[in-house]
Design a protein around this motif. Structure first.
Motif, PDB file in Angstrom:
ATOM      1  N   SER A   1       3.911 -12.145  -9.571  1.00 44.99           N
ATOM      2  CA  SER A   1       3.867 -10.714  -8.645  1.00 44.99           C
ATOM      3  C   SER A   1       3.603  -9.967  -9.751  1.00 44.99           C
ATOM      4  CB  SER A   1       5.339 -11.139  -8.632  1.00 44.99           C
ATOM      5  OG  SER A   1       5.626 -11.793  -7.080  1.00 44.99           O
ATOM      6  N   PHE A   2       4.195 -10.120 -11.124  1.00 47.86           N
ATOM      7  CA  PHE A   2       4.136  -9.332 -11.817  1.00 47.86           C
ATOM      8  C   PHE A   2       3.675  -9.882 -13.066  1.00 47.86           C
ATOM      9  CE2 PHE A   2       6.846  -7.687  -8.233  1.00 47.86           C
ATOM     10  CZ  PHE A   2       6.202  -5.991  -8.707  1.00 47.86           C
ATOM     11  N   PRO A   3       2.694  -9.497 -13.630  1.00 48.99           N
ATOM     12  CA  PRO A   3       1.167  -8.261 -13.911  1.00 48.99           C
ATOM     13  C   PRO A   3       0.989  -8.819 -12.833  1.00 48.99           C
ATOM     14  CG  PRO A   3       1.284 -10.075 -15.563  1.00 48.99           C
ATOM     15  CD  PRO A   3       1.946 -10.137 -15.104  1.00 48.99           C
ATOM     16  N   GLU A   4       0.245  -7.723 -11.823  1.00 50.88           N
ATOM     17  CA  GLU A   4       0.462  -8.209 -10.746  1.00 50.88           C
ATOM     18  C   GLU A   4      -1.238  -8.987 -11.315  1.00 50.88           C
ATOM     19  OE1 GLU A   4      -1.920  -4.669  -7.917  1.00 50.88           O
ATOM     20  OE2 GLU A   4       0.956  -4.156  -8.767  1.00 50.88           O
ATOM     21  N   ALA A   5      -1.568 -10.316  -9.545  1.00 50.91           N
ATOM     22  CA  ALA A   5      -1.734 -11.341 -10.221  1.00 50.91           C
ATOM     23  C   ALA A   5      -3.404 -11.217  -9.151  1.00 50.91           C
ATOM     24  CB  ALA A   5      -1.484 -12.495 -10.040  1.00 50.91           C
ATOM     25  N   ALA A   6      -4.228 -11.974  -9.067  1.00 54.38           N
ATOM     26  CA  ALA A   6      -5.345 -12.277  -7.948  1.00 54.38           C
ATOM     27  C   ALA A   6      -4.441 -12.903  -6.741  1.00 54.38           C
ATOM     28  CB  ALA A   6      -6.617 -13.040  -8.257  1.00 54.38           C
ATOM     29  N   GLY A   7      -5.137 -12.289  -5.256  1.00 52.48           N
ATOM     30  CA  GLY A   7      -4.488 -13.190  -3.904  1.00 52.48           C
ATOM     31  C   GLY A   7      -3.149 -11.651  -2.993  1.00 52.48           C
ATOM     32  N   LEU A   8      -2.373 -11.617  -2.277  1.00 54.66           N
ATOM     33  CA  LEU A   8      -2.186 -10.827  -1.837  1.00 54.66           C
ATOM     34  C   LEU A   8      -1.593  -9.878  -2.324  1.00 54.66           C
ATOM     35  CD1 LEU A   8      -1.464 -10.411   0.699  1.00 54.66           C
ATOM     36  CD2 LEU A   8       0.661 -11.824   0.485  1.00 54.66           C
ATOM     37  N   ARG A   9      -1.218  -8.926  -2.400  1.00 52.13           N
ATOM     38  CA  ARG A   9      -0.641  -8.178  -3.163  1.00 52.13           C
ATOM     39  C   ARG A   9       0.512  -7.674  -3.098  1.00 52.13           C
ATOM     40  NH1 ARG A   9      -2.565  -1.161  -5.215  1.00 52.13           N
ATOM     41  NH2 ARG A   9      -0.843  -1.211  -7.153  1.00 52.13           N
ATOM     42  N   HIS A  10       0.919  -7.000  -1.864  1.00 52.97           N
ATOM     43  CA  HIS A  10       2.316  -6.858  -1.423  1.00 52.97           C
ATOM     44  C   HIS A  10       2.194  -6.794   0.664  1.00 52.97           C
ATOM     45  CE1 HIS A  10       0.012  -2.939  -1.572  1.00 52.97           C
ATOM     46  NE2 HIS A  10       0.579  -2.582  -0.160  1.00 52.97           N
ATOM     47  N   LEU A  11       2.892  -7.319   1.469  1.00 50.72           N
ATOM     48  CA  LEU A  11       3.400  -7.411   2.820  1.00 50.72           C
ATOM     49  C   LEU A  11       3.104  -6.208   2.978  1.00 50.72           C
ATOM     50  CD1 LEU A  11       3.312  -8.385   5.707  1.00 50.72           C
ATOM     51  CD2 LEU A  11       5.329  -9.397   4.985  1.00 50.72           C
ATOM     52  N   ALA A  12       3.197  -4.649   3.512  1.00 49.91           N
ATOM     53  CA  ALA A  12       3.845  -3.983   4.428  1.00 49.91           C
ATOM     54  C   ALA A  12       4.520  -3.175   5.237  1.00 49.91           C
ATOM     55  CB  ALA A  12       2.594  -2.102   4.241  1.00 49.91           C
ATOM     56  N   PHE A  13       5.055  -3.013   5.208  1.00 45.97           N
ATOM     57  CA  PHE A  13       6.424  -2.417   7.025  1.00 45.97           C
ATOM     58  C   PHE A  13       6.217  -0.999   6.964  1.00 45.97           C
ATOM     59  CE2 PHE A  13       7.807  -6.826   5.648  1.00 45.97           C
ATOM     60  CZ  PHE A  13       8.026  -7.411   6.681  1.00 45.97           C
ATOM     61  N   ALA A  14       6.100  -1.069   8.437  1.00 45.76           N
ATOM     62  CA  ALA A  14       5.799   0.860   9.174  1.00 45.76           C
ATOM     63  C   ALA A  14       7.297   1.552   9.890  1.00 45.76           C
ATOM     64  CB  ALA A  14       4.449   1.156   9.927  1.00 45.76           C
ATOM     65  N   VAL A  15       7.591   1.762   9.261  1.00 43.12           N
ATOM     66  CA  VAL A  15       8.769   3.064   9.736  1.00 43.12           C
ATOM     67  C   VAL A  15       9.055   4.090   9.750  1.00 43.12           C
ATOM     68  CG1 VAL A  15      10.502   1.162   8.358  1.00 43.12           C
ATOM     69  CG2 VAL A  15      10.263   3.352   6.792  1.00 43.12           C
ATOM     70  N   GLU A  16       9.064   4.679  10.097  1.00 42.60           N
ATOM     71  CA  GLU A  16       9.632   5.908  11.074  1.00 42.60           C
ATOM     72  C   GLU A  16       9.867   7.188   9.384  1.00 42.60           C
ATOM     73  OE1 GLU A  16      11.183   7.337  15.160  1.00 42.60           O
ATOM     74  OE2 GLU A  16      10.047   5.704  15.943  1.00 42.60           O
TER      75      GLU A  16
END
Length: 129
Positions: free
Chosen positions: A69-84
């Motif tokens: 995951s670190f250092p950033e590797a090729a592939g999915l970078r992150h999963l994001a969740f939306a909040v208020e």
């Protein structure tokens, strides 16, 4: 052109199923829709939902290799969740003992966000809606 409708689900393989299941359900608040143990694969599979919408398949397999995951590797970078409220989410995760990065502001959208990791180090993001 392919006529995609939406993202159906995201599959995550974890190294410690009970720990990750608790993180995604008890800390992040996803609900367990279905859980099966596949004896032939020695694998659990949990279907997790966000507000009733199926979003994550959580898998366990024996002896899974670590993913960089670190250092950033090729592939999915992150999963994001939306909040208020990014600040409220930040505080809630800290109260749950989750290590979180500082809240930042997206220079292009003006929206606030921060990063943290799941128990296996998968980068996750909370993003202001």
């Amino acid at each position: 052109m392919l006529q995609l409708k939406k993202i159906h689900h995201i599959a995550i393989i974890c190294s410690d199923y009970p720990v990750s299941k608790a993180f995604y359900t008890e800390v992040l608040g996803l609900t367990l829709q279905q859980e099966v143990y596949r004896e032939e694969r020695q694998s659990y599979k949990a279907d997790l939902a966000l507000h009733g919408n199926y979003v994550i398949e959580l898998f366990s397999f024996p002896n899974v290799p670590a993913r960089l995951s670190f250092p950033e590797a090729a592939g999915l970078r992150h999963l994001a969740f939306a909040v208020e409220s990014v600040a409220a989410a930040h505080e809630e995760l800290m109260k749950a003992g989750v290590e979180v990065q500082e809240i930042r502001t997206d220079e292009h959208t003006g929206k606030r966000f921060f990063f943290f990791s799941d128990p296996d180090g998968l980068p996750l993001e909370i993003y202001e809606e």
